[in-house]
Write an enzyme that holds these catalytic residues in place. Structure first.
Site, PDB file in Angstrom:
ATOM      1  N   TYR A   1      -1.964  -1.056  10.425  1.00 21.24           N
ATOM      2  CA  TYR A   1      -2.108  -1.358   8.988  1.00 21.24           C
ATOM      3  C   TYR A   1      -0.891  -0.836   8.223  1.00 21.24           C
ATOM      4  O   TYR A   1      -0.275  -1.565   7.437  1.00 21.24           O
ATOM      5  CB  TYR A   1      -3.390  -0.733   8.432  1.00 21.24           C
TER       6      TYR A   1
ATOM      7  N   SER B   1       0.849  -1.199   0.000  1.00 24.26           N
ATOM      8  CA  SER B   1       0.000   0.000   0.000  1.00 24.26           C
ATOM      9  C   SER B   1       0.877   1.239   0.000  1.00 24.26           C
ATOM     10  O   SER B   1       2.029   1.198   0.469  1.00 24.26           O
ATOM     11  CB  SER B   1      -0.875  -0.006   1.261  1.00 24.26           C
TER      12      SER B   1
HETATM   13  N1  LIG Z   1      -8.818  -0.727  -1.304  1.00 21.77           N
HETATM   14  C1  LIG Z   1      -7.834   0.066  -0.956  1.00 21.77           C
HETATM   15  O1  LIG Z   1      -8.004   1.289  -0.780  1.00 21.77           O
HETATM   16  C2  LIG Z   1      -6.437  -0.501  -0.815  1.00 21.77           C
HETATM   17  C3  LIG Z   1      -5.347   0.392  -0.876  1.00 21.77           C
HETATM   18  C4  LIG Z   1      -4.072  -0.125  -0.742  1.00 21.77           C
HETATM   19  C5  LIG Z   1      -3.878  -1.490  -0.567  1.00 21.77           C
HETATM   20  N2  LIG Z   1      -4.958  -2.313  -0.525  1.00 21.77           N
HETATM   21  C6  LIG Z   1      -4.708  -3.743  -0.317  1.00 21.77           C
HETATM   22  O2  LIG Z   1      -5.309  -4.475  -1.369  1.00 21.77           O
HETATM   23  C7  LIG Z   1      -5.540  -5.806  -0.946  1.00 21.77           C
HETATM   24  C8  LIG Z   1      -6.915  -6.259  -1.405  1.00 21.77           C
HETATM   25  O3  LIG Z   1      -7.888  -5.519  -0.721  1.00 21.77           O
HETATM   26  P1  LIG Z   1      -9.174  -4.929  -1.437  1.00 21.77           P
HETATM   27  O4  LIG Z   1      -9.024  -3.458  -1.458  1.00 21.77           O
HETATM   28  O5  LIG Z   1      -9.455  -5.648  -2.691  1.00 21.77           O
HETATM   29  O6  LIG Z   1     -10.263  -5.248  -0.298  1.00 21.77           O
HETATM   30  P2  LIG Z   1     -11.488  -6.285  -0.266  1.00 21.77           P
HETATM   31  O7  LIG Z   1     -12.416  -6.025  -1.392  1.00 21.77           O
HETATM   32  O8  LIG Z   1     -12.024  -6.197   1.126  1.00 21.77           O
HETATM   33  O9  LIG Z   1     -10.791  -7.691  -0.495  1.00 21.77           O
HETATM   34  C9  LIG Z   1     -10.039  -8.322   0.512  1.00 21.77           C
HETATM   35  C10 LIG Z   1      -9.915  -9.787   0.176  1.00 21.77           C
HETATM   36  O10 LIG Z   1      -9.123 -10.412   1.203  1.00 21.77           O
HETATM   37  C11 LIG Z   1      -9.796 -11.593   1.603  1.00 21.77           C
HETATM   38  N3  LIG Z   1      -9.503 -11.910   2.991  1.00 21.77           N
HETATM   39  C12 LIG Z   1      -9.602 -11.090   4.065  1.00 21.77           C
HETATM   40  N4  LIG Z   1      -9.336 -11.777   5.192  1.00 21.77           N
HETATM   41  C13 LIG Z   1      -9.070 -13.059   4.819  1.00 21.77           C
HETATM   42  C14 LIG Z   1      -8.740 -14.239   5.517  1.00 21.77           C
HETATM   43  N5  LIG Z   1      -8.644 -14.260   6.855  1.00 21.77           N
HETATM   44  N6  LIG Z   1      -8.535 -15.373   4.818  1.00 21.77           N
HETATM   45  C15 LIG Z   1      -8.643 -15.382   3.472  1.00 21.77           C
HETATM   46  N7  LIG Z   1      -8.943 -14.288   2.747  1.00 21.77           N
HETATM   47  C16 LIG Z   1      -9.164 -13.144   3.420  1.00 21.77           C
HETATM   48  C17 LIG Z   1     -11.279 -11.299   1.419  1.00 21.77           C
HETATM   49  O11 LIG Z   1     -11.998 -12.517   1.221  1.00 21.77           O
HETATM   50  P3  LIG Z   1     -13.035 -13.186   2.267  1.00 21.77           P
HETATM   51  O12 LIG Z   1     -13.625 -12.077   3.085  1.00 21.77           O
HETATM   52  O13 LIG Z   1     -14.018 -13.876   1.372  1.00 21.77           O
HETATM   53  O14 LIG Z   1     -12.197 -14.138   3.046  1.00 21.77           O
HETATM   54  C18 LIG Z   1     -11.263 -10.491   0.134  1.00 21.77           C
HETATM   55  O15 LIG Z   1     -11.317 -11.340  -0.984  1.00 21.77           O
HETATM   56  C19 LIG Z   1      -5.324  -5.814   0.556  1.00 21.77           C
HETATM   57  O16 LIG Z   1      -4.078  -6.398   0.863  1.00 21.77           O
HETATM   58  C20 LIG Z   1      -5.317  -4.346   0.934  1.00 21.77           C
HETATM   59  O17 LIG Z   1      -4.544  -4.076   2.077  1.00 21.77           O
HETATM   60  C21 LIG Z   1      -6.224  -1.866  -0.647  1.00 21.77           C
END
Ligand SMILES: NC(=O)c1ccc[n+]([C@@H]2O[C@H](COP(=O)([O-])OP(=O)(O)OC[C@H]3O[C@@H](n4cnc5c(N)ncnc54)[C@H](OP(=O)(O)O)[C@@H]3O)[C@@H](O)[C@H]2O)c1
Length: 271
Positions: free
Chosen positions: A158, A145
């Site tokens: 985080y 991130s």
């Molecule tokens: N969105 C942003 O603003 C942003 C910015 C920078 C970085 N990121 C990073 O991008 C990555 C993806 O996040 P996203 O933004 O796409 O959010 P998201 O839509 O909430 O997706 C998160 C994914 O992680 C999975 N997950 C969470 N806890 C888990 C667990 N205990 N076991 C297995 N799977 C798990 C969830 O699946 P289930 O709930 O079905 O398990 C979901 O598929 C993350 O690493 C996040 O830190 C996001």
């Protein structure tokens, strides 16, 4: 992208939503097999059906696992072995956040966040390397991130987990250079996904990082990530504004960053 297969098997964690699901969509047309992992199996299955219908050349396997649990990570690895698959592309994407001050945080959520953001990512990377080294090539995207380059009050743990991901990925990339394995730390700024809802605390209302103008679309984040890994980049900040912000943050002396962060309005504080 061309219709020939670039990848034999892509393992994507957190594919039930957001960036992980978008990685699956963009990689299905150029992969022989995808392994999608998350806890919400129904969402994975529905995505798999859409991908197989749109890209008949790909086989999509769905594995339900809570990746914070070592036993469940081992089961994922065992299932992949019994499917006779050897991932040549690992996307460590699963992750969660937690908006709010550390003092009033819920320990269970903090522990879960550290396990999913750091421990699961490190374990899956460790377990995937032998196969990639045997094949003489491989690619790893670790989703970090923009927060990884800044100590952020009200997002402290985080941001620290993402500093770990970026640092680990950069060092690993150098270790693996002689083995033909590419490692990218993907460092997005804000993206509209399920992330905000999971990070939100009940007592903190409407907390979103930055203004709407800094948000980058998930499709663009993933397109840029896939180009960056092909070019063997070490780190990528998707979106021009985010890349600019990262360049500024990296060049400002740390004492000034501290001043900026301590003057920043606090989003939530216990009374
Ligand atoms: N969105 C942003 O603003 C942003 C910015 C920078 C970085 N990121 C990073 O991008 C990555 C993806 O996040 P996203 O933004 O796409 O959010 P998201 O839509 O909430 O997706 C998160 C994914 O992680 C999975 N997950 C969470 N806890 C888990 C667990 N205990 N076991 C297995 N799977 C798990 C969830 O699946 P289930 O709930 O079905 O398990 C979901 O598929 C993350 O690493 C996040 O830190 C996001």
């Amino acid at each position: 992208m061309a219709s020939t297969s670039l990848y034999r098997c892509v393992l994507i964690t957190g594919a039930s939503s957001g960036l992980g699901a978008e990685f699956a969509r963009q990689l299905a047309p150029v992969s022989k097999a995808l392994v999608l992992v998350a806890r919400r199996l129904e969402r994975l299955k529905s995505l798999a059906a859409q991908l197989e219908a749109a890209s008949p050349g790909v086989q999509v396997h769905c594995l339900q696992a809570d990746l914070t649990e070592i036993d469940q990570r081992e089961s994922v690895l065992e299932s992949i072995r019994s499917l006779k698959l050897e991932p040549d592309f690992l996307i460590n994407n699963a992750g969660i956040g937690d908006y709010g001050e550390f003092l009033s945080s819920d320990w269970q959520k903090v522990e879960t966040m550290m396990r999913i953001n750091m421990e699961a990512l490190t374990h899956l990377t460790h377990s995937s390397l032998a196969g990639m080294i045997k094949q003489g090539s491989g690619s790893i995207i670790n989703v970090s991130s923009l927060a990884g380059i800044l100590a952020i009050p009200d997002f402290a743990v985080y941001a620290a987990t993402k500093a770990y991901v970026t640092s680990f990925s950069e060092a690993l990339r150098i270790e693996l250079m002689g083995h033909g394995i590419k490692v990218l730390a993907l460092c997005p700024g804000p993206v509209h996904t399920g992330f905000g809802q999971v990070a939100q605390r009940e007592e903190v209302s409407n907390v979103t990082p930055g203004g709407e103008s800094v948000y980058v679309d998930a499709v663009q984040v993933v397109e840029e990530a896939l180009t960056a890994i092909q070019k063997n980049k070490a780190r990528h900040y998707p979106g021009k504004k985010i890349a600019f912000m990262a360049a500024v943050m990296s060049s400002v002396p740390v004492f000034l960053l501290r001043k900026m962060m301590s003057r920043r309005p606090r989003r939530s504080q216990s009374s």
